[in-house]
Design a protein around this motif. Structure first.
Motif, PDB file in Angstrom:
ATOM      1  N   LEU A  10       0.841  -1.166  -0.162  1.00  0.00           N
ATOM      2  CA  LEU A  10       0.157  -0.232  -0.253  1.00  0.00           C
ATOM      3  C   LEU A  10       0.795   1.013   0.147  1.00  0.00           C
ATOM      4  O   LEU A  10       0.827   2.506  -0.628  1.00  0.00           O
ATOM      5  CB  LEU A  10      -1.076  -0.140   1.006  1.00  0.00           C
ATOM      6  N   VAL A  11       1.477   1.361   0.625  1.00  0.00           N
ATOM      7  CA  VAL A  11       2.582   2.374   0.749  1.00  0.00           C
ATOM      8  C   VAL A  11       3.253   2.278  -0.335  1.00  0.00           C
ATOM      9  O   VAL A  11       3.577   3.872  -0.950  1.00  0.00           O
ATOM     10  CB  VAL A  11       4.121   2.328   2.312  1.00  0.00           C
ATOM     11  N   GLU A  12       3.661   1.087  -1.042  1.00  0.00           N
ATOM     12  CA  GLU A  12       4.402   1.779  -2.440  1.00  0.00           C
ATOM     13  C   GLU A  12       3.631   2.073  -3.582  1.00  0.00           C
ATOM     14  O   GLU A  12       4.360   3.222  -4.114  1.00  0.00           O
ATOM     15  CB  GLU A  12       4.770   0.672  -3.071  1.00  0.00           C
ATOM     16  N   GLU A  13       2.184   1.425  -3.386  1.00  0.00           N
ATOM     17  CA  GLU A  13       1.396   1.977  -4.388  1.00  0.00           C
ATOM     18  C   GLU A  13       1.248   3.872  -4.310  1.00  0.00           C
ATOM     19  O   GLU A  13       0.936   4.593  -5.299  1.00  0.00           O
ATOM     20  CB  GLU A  13      -0.673   2.163  -4.106  1.00  0.00           C
ATOM     21  N   PHE A  14       1.147   4.480  -2.858  1.00  0.00           N
ATOM     22  CA  PHE A  14       0.851   5.894  -2.767  1.00  0.00           C
ATOM     23  C   PHE A  14       2.498   6.338  -3.009  1.00  0.00           C
ATOM     24  O   PHE A  14       2.038   7.657  -3.606  1.00  0.00           O
ATOM     25  CB  PHE A  14       0.383   6.215  -1.009  1.00  0.00           C
ATOM     26  N   GLU A  15       3.164   5.805  -2.497  1.00  0.00           N
ATOM     27  CA  GLU A  15       4.697   6.997  -3.091  1.00  0.00           C
ATOM     28  C   GLU A  15       4.779   7.080  -5.086  1.00  0.00           C
ATOM     29  O   GLU A  15       5.625   7.963  -5.336  1.00  0.00           O
ATOM     30  CB  GLU A  15       5.952   5.678  -2.756  1.00  0.00           C
ATOM     31  N   LEU A  16       4.154   6.223  -5.629  1.00  0.00           N
ATOM     32  CA  LEU A  16       4.491   6.379  -6.491  1.00  0.00           C
ATOM     33  C   LEU A  16       3.014   7.123  -7.297  1.00  0.00           C
ATOM     34  O   LEU A  16       3.514   8.470  -8.606  1.00  0.00           O
ATOM     35  CB  LEU A  16       3.947   5.095  -7.931  1.00  0.00           C
ATOM     36  N   MET A  17       2.251   8.240  -6.578  1.00  0.00           N
ATOM     37  CA  MET A  17       1.941   9.421  -7.033  1.00  0.00           C
ATOM     38  C   MET A  17       2.343  10.488  -6.550  1.00  0.00           C
ATOM     39  O   MET A  17       3.119  10.558  -5.858  1.00  0.00           O
ATOM     40  CB  MET A  17       0.167   8.970  -6.090  1.00  0.00           C
ATOM     41  N   ASP A  18       2.508  11.344  -7.388  1.00  0.00           N
ATOM     42  CA  ASP A  18       2.626  13.029  -6.654  1.00  0.00           C
ATOM     43  C   ASP A  18       2.471  13.960  -5.903  1.00  0.00           C
ATOM     44  O   ASP A  18       2.589  14.332  -5.100  1.00  0.00           O
ATOM     45  CB  ASP A  18       3.234  13.501  -8.384  1.00  0.00           C
ATOM     46  N   ASP A  19       1.292  13.629  -5.639  1.00  0.00           N
ATOM     47  CA  ASP A  19       0.548  15.100  -4.926  1.00  0.00           C
ATOM     48  C   ASP A  19      -0.670  13.765  -4.770  1.00  0.00           C
ATOM     49  O   ASP A  19      -1.376  13.290  -5.186  1.00  0.00           O
ATOM     50  CB  ASP A  19      -0.480  16.205  -5.787  1.00  0.00           C
ATOM     51  N   TRP A  20      -1.306  15.293  -3.731  1.00  0.00           N
ATOM     52  CA  TRP A  20      -2.380  15.087  -2.492  1.00  0.00           C
ATOM     53  C   TRP A  20      -3.976  14.856  -3.165  1.00  0.00           C
ATOM     54  O   TRP A  20      -4.916  13.731  -3.100  1.00  0.00           O
ATOM     55  CB  TRP A  20      -2.243  15.665  -1.685  1.00  0.00           C
ATOM     56  N   TYR A  24      -6.004  11.119  -3.166  1.00  0.00           N
ATOM     57  CA  TYR A  24      -7.861  11.511  -2.762  1.00  0.00           C
ATOM     58  C   TYR A  24      -8.338  10.712  -4.050  1.00  0.00           C
ATOM     59  O   TYR A  24      -8.954   9.435  -3.816  1.00  0.00           O
ATOM     60  CB  TYR A  24      -8.186  12.569  -2.559  1.00  0.00           C
ATOM     61  N   GLU A  25      -7.937  10.889  -4.998  1.00  0.00           N
ATOM     62  CA  GLU A  25      -8.571  10.248  -5.475  1.00  0.00           C
ATOM     63  C   GLU A  25      -8.341   8.733  -5.856  1.00  0.00           C
ATOM     64  O   GLU A  25      -9.181   7.485  -6.207  1.00  0.00           O
ATOM     65  CB  GLU A  25      -7.587  10.162  -7.212  1.00  0.00           C
ATOM     66  N   HIS A  26      -6.955   7.989  -5.282  1.00  0.00           N
ATOM     67  CA  HIS A  26      -6.815   6.588  -5.495  1.00  0.00           C
ATOM     68  C   HIS A  26      -7.543   6.352  -4.093  1.00  0.00           C
ATOM     69  O   HIS A  26      -8.189   5.012  -4.347  1.00  0.00           O
ATOM     70  CB  HIS A  26      -5.361   6.306  -5.176  1.00  0.00           C
ATOM     71  N   ILE A  27      -7.878   7.087  -2.737  1.00  0.00           N
ATOM     72  CA  ILE A  27      -8.164   6.297  -1.579  1.00  0.00           C
ATOM     73  C   ILE A  27      -9.885   6.756  -2.410  1.00  0.00           C
ATOM     74  O   ILE A  27     -10.367   5.321  -1.656  1.00  0.00           O
ATOM     75  CB  ILE A  27      -8.156   7.610  -0.727  1.00  0.00           C
ATOM     76  N   ILE A  28     -10.218   7.207  -2.441  1.00  0.00           N
ATOM     77  CA  ILE A  28     -11.835   6.796  -3.805  1.00  0.00           C
ATOM     78  C   ILE A  28     -11.667   6.370  -4.661  1.00  0.00           C
ATOM     79  O   ILE A  28     -12.698   5.439  -4.041  1.00  0.00           O
ATOM     80  CB  ILE A  28     -12.146   8.672  -4.316  1.00  0.00           C
ATOM     81  N   HIS A  29     -10.963   5.890  -5.525  1.00  0.00           N
ATOM     82  CA  HIS A  29     -10.970   4.663  -6.574  1.00  0.00           C
ATOM     83  C   HIS A  29     -11.313   3.168  -5.034  1.00  0.00           C
ATOM     84  O   HIS A  29     -11.784   2.053  -5.961  1.00  0.00           O
ATOM     85  CB  HIS A  29     -10.084   4.537  -7.101  1.00  0.00           C
ATOM     86  N   MET A  30     -10.405   3.001  -4.436  1.00  0.00           N
ATOM     87  CA  MET A  30     -10.381   1.773  -3.312  1.00  0.00           C
ATOM     88  C   MET A  30     -11.853   1.645  -2.921  1.00  0.00           C
ATOM     89  O   MET A  30     -12.190   0.513  -2.566  1.00  0.00           O
ATOM     90  CB  MET A  30      -9.174   1.786  -2.219  1.00  0.00           C
ATOM     91  N   GLY A  31     -11.631   2.960  -2.598  1.00  0.00           N
ATOM     92  CA  GLY A  31     -13.835   2.690  -1.484  1.00  0.00           C
ATOM     93  C   GLY A  31     -14.300   2.546  -2.685  1.00  0.00           C
ATOM     94  O   GLY A  31     -15.378   1.605  -2.325  1.00  0.00           O
ATOM     95  N   ASN A  32     -14.741   2.481  -3.662  1.00  0.00           N
ATOM     96  CA  ASN A  32     -15.202   1.905  -4.830  1.00  0.00           C
ATOM     97  C   ASN A  32     -14.750   0.814  -5.455  1.00  0.00           C
ATOM     98  O   ASN A  32     -15.470  -0.147  -5.751  1.00  0.00           O
ATOM     99  CB  ASN A  32     -15.361   2.992  -6.324  1.00  0.00           C
ATOM    100  N   GLU A  33     -13.805   0.191  -5.203  1.00  0.00           N
ATOM    101  CA  GLU A  33     -13.412  -0.809  -5.477  1.00  0.00           C
ATOM    102  C   GLU A  33     -14.055  -2.471  -3.749  1.00  0.00           C
ATOM    103  O   GLU A  33     -13.514  -3.558  -4.515  1.00  0.00           O
ATOM    104  CB  GLU A  33     -11.947  -1.065  -5.678  1.00  0.00           C
ATOM    105  N   LEU A  34     -14.393  -1.647  -2.573  1.00  0.00           N
ATOM    106  CA  LEU A  34     -14.540  -2.614  -1.653  1.00  0.00           C
ATOM    107  C   LEU A  34     -16.020  -2.579  -2.414  1.00  0.00           C
ATOM    108  O   LEU A  34     -17.124  -2.709  -2.559  1.00  0.00           O
ATOM    109  CB  LEU A  34     -14.933  -1.319  -0.831  1.00  0.00           C
ATOM    110  N   PRO A  35     -15.964  -4.145  -2.031  1.00  0.00           N
ATOM    111  CA  PRO A  35     -17.055  -4.579  -2.110  1.00  0.00           C
ATOM    112  C   PRO A  35     -18.210  -5.227  -1.463  1.00  0.00           C
ATOM    113  O   PRO A  35     -18.368  -4.170  -0.640  1.00  0.00           O
ATOM    114  CB  PRO A  35     -16.831  -6.147  -1.529  1.00  0.00           C
TER     115      PRO A  35
END
Length: 139
Positions: A10-20, A24-35
């Protein structure tokens, strides 16, 4: 996969992103992927106290392993609970109870979330750890 391995991923995924904004978009995407959580499980006794948004959490134990279902009525909060569930789902109760969830600080969540969201995230983690202690002591 071990809790720390999932956290590192999870930390590695976020390290690939440049700005907040991207984070935030990734956090929302993960929420949308929640069963999706079964609507019958969205009861008051499954609400996590201390969250500004409504967050439901259900835990089931099978052979010492905990399985979680969760949902929220807010996009970012749903993403946050999805991250916690991703790290702790299908893990032994004793490991969850003892886990140091360092991903929160390594990603920078605590410093980039509003105080209400940060407190809500802490409540989510506290509730899951309390459930793990309960299930672990029941065995």
């Amino acid at each position: 996969m071990l809790i720390n391995d999932i956290q590192d991923q999870l930390v590695e995924e976020f390290e690939l992103m440049d700005d907040w904004m991207e984070k935030y978009e990734h956090i929302i995407h993960m929420g949308n992927e929640l069963p999706p959580m079964d609507e019958t499980l969205k009861t008051d006794n499954r609400l996590i106290r201390g969250c500004q948004s409504r967050v439901w959490l259900d835990a089931k134990e099978q052979n010492g392993i905990l399985h979680f279902e969760a949902d929220s009525d807010a996009l970012i909060t749903k993403g946050l609970i999805s991250m916690v569930v991703r790290v702790l789902n299908n893990q032994p109760a004793k490991d969850i109870a003892a886990a140091d969830l360092y991903f929160v600080d390594k990603i920078g969540l605590r410093s980039h979330l509003s105080s209400n969201r940060a407190n809500g995230l802490a409540s989510m983690i506290q509730q899951i750890k309390a459930l793990a202690v309960h299930f672990n002591s029941a065995n």
